[in-house]
Design a protein around this motif. Structure first.
Motif: not given
Length: 404
Positions: A331, A336, A339, A341, A344-346
């Motif tokens: 993050l 974030e 992007t 969602p 993706s993952e933060f």
């Protein structure tokens, strides 16, 4: 309509490429487009002006380290730029990153304000609304006036004097009373930050996401890339940064990931240092100037890793997703918020266990790159970016965008 863009660089770096894309897109619409830039090599193109010599810019850089004031030098280069503005008489001036010791920012803003030239300012970093630093990180003194800077060397590169309070006041004065100004940010996160700054209170704010050339950044054949680096059936992660060794860009986290996930090949793109002692499963490619080749690297990867401490946008997020490759990272503010969602993952900054888990989870998902790319192209294409700016140009001019 005649539009003049002003930026530190042209055709190089993220902002230089964005300026070039807007310039070309405007020309495709038969709009007169002019670019003024201060740093980098001399580019001989019609309606493109380099306004500062490298020698003068370097002198201003050194001087600022002693004065603690990075934005008030460049007397001769600023005079040259203002002459070009007067001669070209643009309908709209579009400011981008105007740091880099090629212009007196306060004087330029005052000139545009006093001459009532409609202006669009795009924030790519934080220095315009903090008054000094490009990233304020956890410090919030910019919300009240700065001074006693806890990160003086990082914020201003000053050797001796803390002039952050004075820099803040000068920036606020430069913006005060600027009637024909619209401020855009490259991410919702950055817009939210700018709106909290007393320097930029009272202005219209909006977000225009950076666009890229989706004819270049799309899923591509990567057989030659894998053959070149001896990659077989291994999973591949890519990390794109110009400052791999910088702690704020998080190259150390990529190295630690590679040590823990030794069955994955890690490709590092953009590092200026190609002689680093790295784990055997890290392939340090160095700089890749060709966009098509860079897109092939993105396409060859199963996941793109973002490890910067703070980012206002993150072009690798947009480029990777347009090539069909999902993103995992810390993050960091901007990434974030811009992007997709679903792809993706933060995770919390510095949490290696969560980052490792997210990489493994994402890399093992069955993802259709064509589907990812189509979704990304609707968001990050340069035509959409240019159209959004055209609407703002017409707005700041007082035109009806539908009839312009």
């Amino acid at each position: 309509m005649k539009v003049m863009q002003i930026n530190c660089v042209y055709k190089q770096g993220s902002t230089g490429k964005i300026v070039h894309d807007i310039h070309k897109s405007l020309q495709e619409y038969d709009i007169t487009s002019i670019v003024c830039y201060g740093r980098g090599e001399l580019i001989k193109e019609d309606n493109v002006y380099k306004t500062s010599s490298e020698l003068l810019a370097k002198f201003n850089n050194i001087k600022s380290k002693f004065t603690g004031m990075p934005y008030n030098g460049s007397f001769f280069a600023t005079k040259n730029l203002l002459k070009i503005i007067e001669r070209e008489s643009p309908d709209v001036v579009h400011l981008h990153c105007i740091n880099g010791f090629f212009v007196n920012i306060y004087r330029l803003l005052a000139f545009l304000k006093e001459n009532k030239i409609p202006t669009v300012l795009t924030l790519h970093a934080e220095f315009m609304h903090t008054g000094s630093c490009g990233h304020s990180y956890e410090c919030e003194k910019w919300k009240t006036g700065c001074g006693n800077c806890p990160h003086l060397r990082d914020a201003t590169k000053a050797y001796f004097f803390d002039r952050t309070a004075k820099n803040w006041r000068l920036m606020k004065e430069a913006f005060s009373g600027f009637d024909k100004l619209v401020i855009t940010s490259v991410s919702p996160w950055l817009q939210h930050r700018a709106e909290q700054s007393p320097i930029m209170s009272g202005f219209k704010h909006c977000t225009v996401l950076n666009g890229i050339d989706c004819d270049i950044f799309r899923p591509r054949n990567f057989v030659d890339i894998k053959r070149k680096h001896g990659i077989g059936n291994e999973k591949v992660a890519i990390h794109v940064t110009a400052n791999f060794s910088s702690s704020v860009k998080g190259g150390n986290y990529v190295i630690e990931l590679a040590k823990q996930l030794n069955n994955i090949k890690f490709i590092v793109i953009g590092s200026r240092e190609t002689d680093l002692n790295l784990p055997q499963n890290i392939i340090n490619v160095g700089r890749v100037a060709d966009g098509v080749e860079l897109a092939e690297y993105y396409s060859a990867a199963d996941v793109c890793i973002i490890t910067g401490k703070k980012e206002t946008f993150s072009m690798p997020v947009a480029e990777s997703l347009c090539c069909g490759t999902p993103v995992v990272g810390f993050l960091a503010g901007g990434p974030e918020s811009i992007t997709i969602p679903e792809y993706s993952e933060f995770v919390e900054y510095g949490n290696m266990e969560e980052l490792k888990r997210a990489v493994v989870d994402m890399i093992n998902l069955s993802i259709n790159k064509i589907v990812v790319s189509k979704s990304a192209k609707r968001i990050y294409n340069r035509k959409q970016m240019t159209n959004n700016y055209l609407k703002l140009y017409n707005e700041v001019l007082g035109n009806d965008a539908n009839n312009a």
